[in-house]
Design a protein around this motif. Structure first.
Motif, PDB file in Angstrom:
ATOM      1  N   ASP A   1      -6.425   8.820   3.569  1.00 23.38           N
ATOM      2  CA  ASP A   1      -7.149   7.940   2.657  1.00 23.38           C
ATOM      3  C   ASP A   1      -6.244   7.444   1.532  1.00 23.38           C
ATOM      4  O   ASP A   1      -6.365   6.307   1.074  1.00 23.38           O
ATOM      5  CB  ASP A   1      -8.370   8.651   2.072  1.00 23.38           C
ATOM      6  CG  ASP A   1      -8.010   9.961   1.374  1.00 23.38           C
ATOM      7  OD1 ASP A   1      -7.100  10.665   1.852  1.00 23.38           O
ATOM      8  OD2 ASP A   1      -8.639  10.280   0.348  1.00 23.38           O
ATOM      9  N   VAL A   2      -5.285   8.293   1.117  1.00 22.08           N
ATOM     10  CA  VAL A   2      -4.352   7.892   0.062  1.00 22.08           C
ATOM     11  C   VAL A   2      -3.426   6.795   0.570  1.00 22.08           C
ATOM     12  O   VAL A   2      -3.013   5.917  -0.193  1.00 22.08           O
ATOM     13  CB  VAL A   2      -3.534   9.107  -0.428  1.00 22.08           C
ATOM     14  CG1 VAL A   2      -2.476   8.687  -1.444  1.00 22.08           C
ATOM     15  CG2 VAL A   2      -4.458  10.148  -1.035  1.00 22.08           C
TER      16      VAL A   2
ATOM     17  N   THR B   1       0.843  -1.185   0.000  1.00 18.67           N
ATOM     18  CA  THR B   1       0.000   0.000   0.000  1.00 18.67           C
ATOM     19  C   THR B   1       0.886   1.246   0.000  1.00 18.67           C
ATOM     20  O   THR B   1       2.109   1.172   0.196  1.00 18.67           O
ATOM     21  CB  THR B   1      -0.906   0.045   1.236  1.00 18.67           C
ATOM     22  OG1 THR B   1      -0.082   0.128   2.414  1.00 18.67           O
ATOM     23  CG2 THR B   1      -1.799  -1.190   1.316  1.00 18.67           C
TER      24      THR B   1
ATOM     25  N   GLU C   1      -3.470   2.756  -8.185  1.00 19.16           N
ATOM     26  CA  GLU C   1      -4.617   3.654  -8.084  1.00 19.16           C
ATOM     27  C   GLU C   1      -4.220   5.125  -8.094  1.00 19.16           C
ATOM     28  O   GLU C   1      -5.081   5.996  -7.973  1.00 19.16           O
ATOM     29  CB  GLU C   1      -5.410   3.339  -6.814  1.00 19.16           C
ATOM     30  CG  GLU C   1      -5.989   1.936  -6.779  1.00 19.16           C
ATOM     31  CD  GLU C   1      -6.654   1.625  -5.451  1.00 19.16           C
ATOM     32  OE1 GLU C   1      -7.897   1.756  -5.370  1.00 19.16           O
ATOM     33  OE2 GLU C   1      -5.937   1.260  -4.488  1.00 19.16           O
TER      34      GLU C   1
ATOM     35  N   GLN D   1      -4.023   4.227   2.125  1.00 19.39           N
ATOM     36  CA  GLN D   1      -4.589   2.880   2.010  1.00 19.39           C
ATOM     37  C   GLN D   1      -4.680   2.389   0.570  1.00 19.39           C
ATOM     38  O   GLN D   1      -5.008   1.225   0.322  1.00 19.39           O
ATOM     39  CB  GLN D   1      -5.992   2.863   2.637  1.00 19.39           C
ATOM     40  CG  GLN D   1      -6.024   3.228   4.111  1.00 19.39           C
ATOM     41  CD  GLN D   1      -5.203   2.280   4.958  1.00 19.39           C
ATOM     42  OE1 GLN D   1      -5.160   1.071   4.697  1.00 19.39           O
ATOM     43  NE2 GLN D   1      -4.539   2.805   5.991  1.00 19.39           N
ATOM     44  N   LEU D   2      -4.376   3.274  -0.377  1.00 17.98           N
ATOM     45  CA  LEU D   2      -4.450   2.894  -1.780  1.00 17.98           C
ATOM     46  C   LEU D   2      -3.221   2.095  -2.204  1.00 17.98           C
ATOM     47  O   LEU D   2      -2.230   2.020  -1.485  1.00 17.98           O
ATOM     48  CB  LEU D   2      -4.563   4.146  -2.655  1.00 17.98           C
ATOM     49  CG  LEU D   2      -5.759   5.066  -2.406  1.00 17.98           C
ATOM     50  CD1 LEU D   2      -5.677   6.297  -3.310  1.00 17.98           C
ATOM     51  CD2 LEU D   2      -7.076   4.320  -2.611  1.00 17.98           C
ATOM     52  N   THR D   3      -3.295   1.516  -3.391  1.00 20.39           N
ATOM     53  CA  THR D   3      -2.135   0.861  -3.985  1.00 20.39           C
ATOM     54  C   THR D   3      -1.546   1.801  -5.035  1.00 20.39           C
ATOM     55  O   THR D   3      -2.241   2.690  -5.549  1.00 20.39           O
ATOM     56  CB  THR D   3      -2.527  -0.467  -4.658  1.00 20.39           C
ATOM     57  OG1 THR D   3      -3.409  -0.186  -5.760  1.00 20.39           O
ATOM     58  CG2 THR D   3      -3.204  -1.399  -3.666  1.00 20.39           C
TER      59      THR D   3
END
Length: 277
Positions: free
Chosen positions: A154-155, A118, A162, A157-159
């Motif tokens: 929130d960013v 992540t 994304e 937690q992204l991969t």
């Protein structure tokens, strides 16, 4: 018949103020790197003072990336000296080299994020893997550094898949500063970005380096970026540094090679090999 001129003599460096000149943060002397019959670095001398932002310009294949890799210890030069805080780096291996590398942070050209992790894990990678920090503590620092480059939790937690190109660069910058390094290397920091996002990244680089009190060494061919992020500029041509000076003087260098490069002119002493169709 066009004849490519010999490279100009290597430039002598301006004398730094006495207060900064005792021990350069990075001192390079006679650095030579050869691949087969090709001399890529030909006896380079360069001083980078503590807290300054040095930028190296030059055409494709001029040796900019090779210079960075030699300082990082990823390539071993045929001759010459590289000192960090007065300590010789050339010839170091294993734990001794890793001790020096802990002073470094790196923003790679294409961010070089790990697709399997992540975003926050990418930012915290050096803390967890390099410093053996507990994941919970490393996660907290990762979110702090993401906030420093304008990205929310929130960013985190992204991969990487994304993220947009500009977001990937910002995550790469957050990772570069996560360990609070003394020296940060920037490899073509604005490549692939539109002019507005390029300006955003440059401003973040300047702010982050200043807040850390770090020394910066960047390579780029983007002259708009070069002017924004550097205190001094050095130009590499045919394996030699042919000009070094304050960024404010780049437009009045008086060096025909520098003038041709920064103005992007086809005509001049730098001859590009173009194969006719």
């Amino acid at each position: 018949m066009n004849h490519t001129p010999e490279a100009p003599a290597a430039a002598s460096q301006p004398t730094a103020p006495a207060a900064d000149s005792a021990v350069p943060k990075i001192q390079i002397r006679g650095l030579t790197k050869v691949f087969g019959d090709k001399v890529v670095l030909d006896g380079i001398d360069l001083d980078i003072q503590k807290g300054e932002s040095m930028l190296v310009i030059g055409g494709s294949g001029s040796g900019k990336s090779v210079l960075l890799k030699c300082i990082l210890g990823l390539l071993h030069p045929e001759a010459g000296s590289i000192k960090v805080d007065g300590e010789e780096v050339v010839g170091l291996y294993g734990d001794d080299l890793e001790r020096i590398r802990r002073k470094f942070g790196m923003l790679f050209q294409n961010a070089a994020l790990f697709d399997s992790l992540t975003v926050w894990e990418n930012v915290a990678f050096g803390l967890v893997q390099g410093q053996r920090m507990a994941r919970d503590r490393a996660r907290g620092i990762a979110y702090e550094k993401l906030a420093a480059v304008g990205l929310g939790e929130d960013v985190g937690q992204l991969t990487p898949a994304e993220l947009s190109g500009g977001m990937r660069k910002r995550v790469g910058l957050a990772r570069a500063i996560a360990t609070e390094p003394e020296i940060i290397f920037f490899d073509e920091p604005t490549t692939g970005l539109d002019p507005i996002m390029g300006d955003v990244i440059d401003r973040l680089i300047v702010d982050c380096v200043k807040q850390l009190g770090a020394t910066g060494l960047s390579i780029t061919h983007d002259m708009a970026s070069a002017r924004r992020i550097s205190d001094r500029i050095a130009m590499l041509y045919k394996g030699k540094i042919i000009w070094v000076g304050p960024t404010a003087q780049i437009d009045v260098s008086g060096n025909p090679y520098v003038e041709q490069f920064i103005n992007g002119r086809a005509e001049g002493p730098i001859q590009m090999e173009v194969r006719a169709l």
